[in-house]
Write a protein that holds these residues in place. Sequence first.
Motif, short mmCIF file in Angstrom:
data_model
loop_
_atom_site.label_atom_id
_atom_site.label_comp_id
_atom_site.label_asym_id
_atom_site.label_seq_id
_atom_site.Cartn_x
_atom_site.Cartn_y
_atom_site.Cartn_z
N SER A 18 0.82 -1.22 0.00
CA SER A 18 0.00 0.00 0.00
C SER A 18 0.85 1.26 0.00
O SER A 18 0.58 2.20 -0.78
N PRO A 19 1.90 1.37 0.86
CA PRO A 19 2.74 2.57 0.77
C PRO A 19 3.40 2.74 -0.59
O PRO A 19 3.50 3.87 -1.10
N GLU A 48 2.21 1.62 -3.48
CA GLU A 48 1.16 2.03 -4.43
C GLU A 48 0.84 3.51 -4.26
O GLU A 48 0.68 4.24 -5.25
N ARG A 49 0.76 3.97 -3.01
CA ARG A 49 0.48 5.39 -2.78
C ARG A 49 1.63 6.25 -3.28
O ARG A 49 1.41 7.29 -3.92
N ALA A 100 1.43 6.31 -7.03
CA ALA A 100 0.36 7.19 -7.50
C ALA A 100 0.78 8.65 -7.40
O ALA A 100 0.56 9.44 -8.33
N ASP A 101 1.39 9.02 -6.26
CA ASP A 101 1.85 10.40 -6.11
C ASP A 101 2.93 10.73 -7.14
O ASP A 101 2.93 11.83 -7.73
N ARG A 120 1.32 18.60 -6.00
CA ARG A 120 0.84 17.50 -5.16
C ARG A 120 1.97 17.00 -4.26
O ARG A 120 3.01 16.57 -4.75
N THR A 154 3.07 11.92 0.16
CA THR A 154 2.73 11.57 1.54
C THR A 154 3.61 10.43 2.01
O THR A 154 3.59 9.34 1.44
N THR A 203 4.47 7.28 4.06
CA THR A 203 3.79 6.21 4.78
C THR A 203 4.67 4.97 4.79
O THR A 203 5.62 4.87 4.02
N SER A 212 10.05 8.48 0.37
CA SER A 212 9.00 9.43 0.04
C SER A 212 9.48 10.86 0.28
O SER A 212 9.22 11.76 -0.54
#
Length: 535
Positions: free
Chosen positions: A223-224, A226-227, A230-231, A242, A245, A247, A256
């Motif tokens: 999930s981190p 993928e996020r 996406a960012d 943008r 984030t 995570t 990140s």
Amino acid sequence: MTGDERIPRARGLSTWTTRRWLRVGVAVSLTVLALLGVTGAWILGRTASISDSLVDVKSPALTTSIRLESALLNQETGIRGYGLTGTPDFLKPYRQGLADQKTYTATLSELLQGDRAGLRDLRAVQDAVETWQDRFARPIAASPAGAPSALATERAAEGKTAFDKVRASMATQQDGLRSGRVRARADLASTMKVRNWLFSAIAVLIAVLAGVVFDALRRGITSPLERLGADARAVADGDFARPITPTGPADLRQLSGEIDSMRQRLVRELEFSEEARLRLDEQSTELQRSNAELEQFAYVASHDLQEPLRKVSSFTQLLQRRYGGQLDDRADQYIDFAVDGANRMQTLINDLLEFSRVGRVHHAHQSVDLNAVMKRSLSALSVGIEEAGAVITRDELPTLVADPTQMGMLWQNLIGNAVKFRRPQEAPKIHVSAEQDGGLWKFTVTDNGIGIAPEYAEKVFVIFQRLHTKDAYHGSGIGLAMCRKIVEFHGGTIFVDPEYTGGTRITFTLAGEPSETGLPSAAPEEERPAVPPTP
């Protein structure tokens, strides 16, 4: 545990990296699986041990005990028949029973190793059999054949009592063996039940462990990532505002943060680039305006200068024709200087105009056969070539996308220079070659002229730079500068080959397609408003 005690632990876990989480997760999983494996191995070993004992010990021991009883019954039957009749045939089952007894007893002794109760029962049977054989069987078997044995009648009651003890000990032994087999079967059944439950629990636990691992990987890594992806894609698509984030584990949060720092730097660079672009647009607009003014100035200046030069030249020539010979020699010399200066100034202005038009007026790029252009150039130079007695050879030239007028100017200047700068009393020999070099075409113009010293190899391409006086060689010093401008306009380079010493060799390259920088920035001369000559 208080809230103050939980905070440091949470902070400690937040510093764990993906590698540390994976190591801990793998260690815990391996530990659980090892414990499950040891438990499963133990229960399987227990089941196999009970099963082997039942199959290889309990059941064979009971069967052997029954066979031993049968062998003893054969002995009792044979001895009793021999004692009553004296017939030797009755001793056969007795002797066979003795052999079977020995075999079965040895087998039972081996099977019952470690079974104290079983061995005790076996010794009781052996003692009872030994008593019966000593008191009854052996003495009767030793009696002479052919007549009933008196000892059989005499010890009939004692023999029966002794054999009954054998029967009783055999029954006790077999009951013990049956009980042991029943207990083994019950133990096997309960162990198999436990085994089934244990393996079911192991399967459930493995499934739960797999689910926990999958969910942990999804929450902590997938999930981190993928996020983060996406960012990053949003930023790559142009959404630089943008934020990224952070995570997941510490290293993913650090990644990140580094990507977000890169995004912020890109934002700053883009802002700077945008400011620079705006400044460049302003400068480009100003430069275009300045170029247009300079071109207009050159256009006007050329027309305004041509008229007074024509007047100066015309009137000095009239003065020369009318008063030639009437003045002194110095006056005639001054008049000659004035006429020559006006003519050279007119030539210089024309050459300068042609130089300014390269890439601005002549820019009709099309497929050009350089062989045809070369023929036209040689035709234009035919008078000078014939006077010098020049011999010109060339390779087959290619067809390129270029401006035909500029190509003609290029060949005329290069061939014209090779003819002009020849050695005294030696006919010029000029060769033009062409070969393809990757995406470019490489051309050379080689002559046997006076040559160019290496220290002047760059200077000759600068406008108005002359290596000789006008008395030695005429010209304005613009020819090679114009050649460089034409070649660079077509995406190539030009230089003097310093290794050639037999004259001059000029090498240049041309691209097969026109250069993007070769586009004109101002309107062609035909579209400019005409400026009337100065009266």
